[in-house]
Design a protein around this motif. Structure first.
Motif, short mmCIF file in Angstrom:
data_model
loop_
_atom_site.label_atom_id
_atom_site.label_comp_id
_atom_site.label_asym_id
_atom_site.label_seq_id
_atom_site.Cartn_x
_atom_site.Cartn_y
_atom_site.Cartn_z
N ASP A 79 -5.50 91.25 -9.40
CA ASP A 79 -5.63 92.70 -9.62
C ASP A 79 -5.38 93.06 -11.12
OD1 ASP A 79 -5.85 95.37 -8.49
OD2 ASP A 79 -3.88 95.74 -8.93
N TRP A 80 -4.62 92.47 -11.84
CA TRP A 80 -4.18 92.83 -13.23
C TRP A 80 -3.98 91.71 -14.03
CZ3 TRP A 80 -5.84 97.70 -14.29
CH2 TRP A 80 -5.63 98.08 -15.66
N GLN A 82 -2.82 89.66 -16.92
CA GLN A 82 -2.26 89.95 -18.54
C GLN A 82 -1.70 88.71 -19.22
OE1 GLN A 82 0.39 93.67 -18.42
NE2 GLN A 82 0.74 93.14 -16.44
N SER B 150 -2.84 100.29 -11.92
CA SER B 150 -2.40 99.17 -11.32
C SER B 150 -1.13 98.69 -12.30
CB SER B 150 -3.41 98.06 -11.35
OG SER B 150 -4.44 98.55 -10.43
N TRP B 152 1.85 96.97 -12.29
CA TRP B 152 2.62 96.02 -11.81
C TRP B 152 4.10 95.56 -12.47
CZ3 TRP B 152 1.85 96.04 -6.67
CH2 TRP B 152 0.45 96.38 -6.15
#
Lengths: 173, 459
Positions: A79-80, A82, B150, B152
């Motif tokens: 999803d994300w 990083q 998003s 998180w």
């Protein structure tokens, strides 16, 4: 023929254990035993099957581990992604050492809670539940053996007295 | 029946029958509180109220109400947090690890030790909550999808590991505690009469979940206890390891060390046992449990304190050696500054209370004395608080730029919150001592015939 329920009350766990063995050897079926504390060997003496609580815990633990891995994979890789402190964020297995603590905690969390819930459900325990023990003293210092008898009650009574019951109560069904 | 060596001292004194145990455990619940209870309760309540006001002030005005500055930006809050978490560890060790090792002496003390764990961890959890400044946004620490995109949580961060570790630890401890409490609540329920104490009867009926003590239920009970102990054992070691990683994964000299996880776990057990002793020595008097919490129990715990205290001492010395051996001057200075800098007195208190005074337990007369144990347990509690203070504040107060070097002094609010949690802890513990069966009586009854003094005397 009417069924009678006999309650044999014992004072000592050792006498009870011997009594259970002798009564079962005489082909008399014991319906239930109520005791104030876990008596070692009683489950075997009564012929109870081994409990499967530990197996449920293992299954729940596996579920917890999988869900944790899935959650982290979805959040951190899919999803994300990083770049955090240069830690590899494109593949799950490269980044996994940092995920192990939470995967472990989720395993324990699921195993412990779901097993405890299973335990309560299997035992029929719930907040405000009502005890079905025939004698309130079984949570204090008395051991109670419940036998359902069809027919010759006197024989079973004699058997209970012989094996060391200090008190015998009867209930007509 | 379980057999036990005759030369072992009895774990239950005074020829107790099953019914005597029931009566003794139910007495504090059924009876009225004595004078000492009310005195202790009032004092704790005052501290608690001071704490609540300080917390409210902090939340109302911000973290600036504390004594923190730009250099020392983490001080009493994290010190207190680690201290409370550490105290919690002994409870789980007693109820889980000692169960796996089949230590019978655990049975008289595990209920109260576990209560201490739960109340201690609850105090610990307050600190990160308050430190957030906006505690109503606390749900941000959980991986919940939210409306801001998003956003998180970061699963690489030890702070998030901490969230999972502590919430798991707390909830599993509560469950473990409650599973054991159900049969004991049932005992209380069956003693209460509908006529004289209808409210209590209802309360304990509700709490005991309808427990009746069937053979099958006990079989499951024993297996569930064993499995929960097996699950709680790695948990207790993981929690403080993860707490230590909050420091160890940073790059601050004095924190960045690989020895931290085992060192923190040992320190936690050390301080936890000290707090158990402090509480139990008071409790056995206040609720008359002298026959169950004997000098033998205290001696066993003192031996664990001696062992863990010595190991913690070894860790201190290892840390000093490693900083010298590393050849990194910043690392070396951090430790030199700890021992000889402006906070030398905190370092000296830590060394004295954690390494030197517990060595007195080598003498059997001290190990077997309630008074000496009580005093030394307070020493350990103080020493372990200072250990965390030393690790945190002395590593920060002289940072990378000498012009920024400064000292930390706590504000009135800092002190209020700390003492407030002590008050809150004792309020909870004192209420517990009057409403809960303070000893796991069902389990204890199973060893009367092998470890009770009546059995021992017959031989």
């Amino acid at each position: 023929m009417s069924k009678n329920t006999l309650y044999g009350i014992f004072d000592c766990e050792l006498v009870l254990l011997a009594a259970v063995k002798e009564i079962r050897a005489n082909k008399i079926e014991i319906k239930e035993v109520y005791s104030p504390f876990p008596v070692h060997g009683l489950d075997k003496a009564l012929g109870l099957k081994e409990t499967r609580m530990a197996i449920t815990a293992f299954i729940y633990g596996c579920i917890g581990l999988s869900l944790a891995a899935l959650m982290i994979y979805n959040i951190m890789i899919i999803d994300w992604p990083q770049n955090i402190g240069g830690k590899p964020n494109f593949t799950f297995y490269h980044n996994m050492p940092a995920f192990i603590p939470i995967m472990f905690e989720c395993t324990v969390l699921f195993a412990a809670h779901l097993m405890s819930i299973t335990y309560l459900i299997r035992n029929g325990l719930y907040p405000g539940g009502v005890s079905d023990s025939p004698d309130a003293r079984t949570t204090d210092d008395k051991f109670l053996m419940e036998i359902e008898v069809e027919g010759n009650v006197a024989d079973v009574k004699a058997m209970l007295t012989k094996t060391g019951a200090t008190e015998i109560n009867e209930k007509d069904a | 029946m379980q057999k036990e060596a005759e030369i072992r001292d009895p774990l239950i004194l005074g020829n107790k029958s099953f019914h005597d145990i029931t009566k003794d455990i139910a007495k504090p619940v059924e009876g009225k509180a004595n004078k000492y209870w009310w005195i202790l309760f009032s004092l704790s309540l005052v501290l608690f109220i001071w704490g609540v006001l300080s917390m409210a002030y902090t939340i109302g005005t911000g973290i600036g109400a504390w004594g923190l500055n730009k250099t020392v930006n983490w001080a009493w809050d994290i010190t207190n947090f680690v201290w409370w978490i550490g105290i919690g560890h002994a409870g789980t060790l007693i109820s889980a690890v000692l169960l796996l090792f089949r230590q019978k002496w655990r049975m008289s003390i595990n209920r109260s030790a576990e209560a201490m764990t739960i109340f201690g961890v609850a105090q610990a959890a307050l600190f990160p909550l308050i430190h957030m400044g906006r505690p109503w946004l606390a749900y941000y620490v959980f991986p919940i999808p939210n409306q801001f995109g998003s956003l998180w949580v970061n699963f690489n961060s030890p702070l998030l590991w901490d969230v999972f570790a502590i919430s798991t630890y707390f909830s599993v401890s509560v469950v473990f505690w409650y599973i054991g409490l159900i049969p004991d609540f049932a005992m209380l329920r069956d003693r209460m009469s509908e006529k004289t104490a209808p409210m209590k009867k209802q309360l304990y009926s509700f709490l005991s979940f309808g427990w009746s003590g069937k053979a099958k239920h006990w079989q499951r009970f024993e297996e569930v206890s064993l499995v929960l102990a097996g699950l709680a054992t790695p948990l207790v070691f993981s929690v403080h390891s993860i707490v230590s990683m909050d420091f160890a994964t940073s790059v601050i000299p004095g924190w960045h060390t690989t020895i931290f996880p085992p060192y923190f776990v040992l320190g936690a057990l050390f301080s936890g046992f000290a707090m158990v002793e402090t509480l139990l020595i008071i409790m056995r008097k206040v609720v008359n449990m002298e026959a169950y919490i004997t000098i033998k129990h205290i001696e066993y715990m003192n031996i664990i304190i001696l062992l863990t205290g010595s190991l913690v001492g070894t860790a201190y010395i290892t840390e000093l050696f490693m900083s010298w051996y590393s050849g990194v001057e910043f690392e070396q200075y951090a430790f030199l500054n700890r021992a000889t800098g402006p906070y030398w007195w905190a370092y000296a208190i830590m060394m004295t209370c954690n390494v030197l005074t517990p060595q007195l337990y080598w003498f059997s007369s001290i190990r077997k004395s309630f008074v000496a144990t009580f005093i030394l347990s307070i020493f350990v509690n103080i020493g372990m608080w200072f250990e965390r203070f030393v690790i945190i504040v002395t590593s920060l107060h002289r940072d990378f730029l000498p012009s920024a070097w400064t000292m930390f002094s706590p504000s009135f609010i800092d002190i209020g919150i700390y003492l407030g949690t002590i008050g809150f802890f004792f309020v909870l513990f004192l209420l517990y001592a009057r409403t809960f069966p303070v000893i796991a009586q069902a389990e204890l009854k199973s060893i009367v015939k092998s470890s009770g003094s009546e059995y021992k005397n017959k031989k």
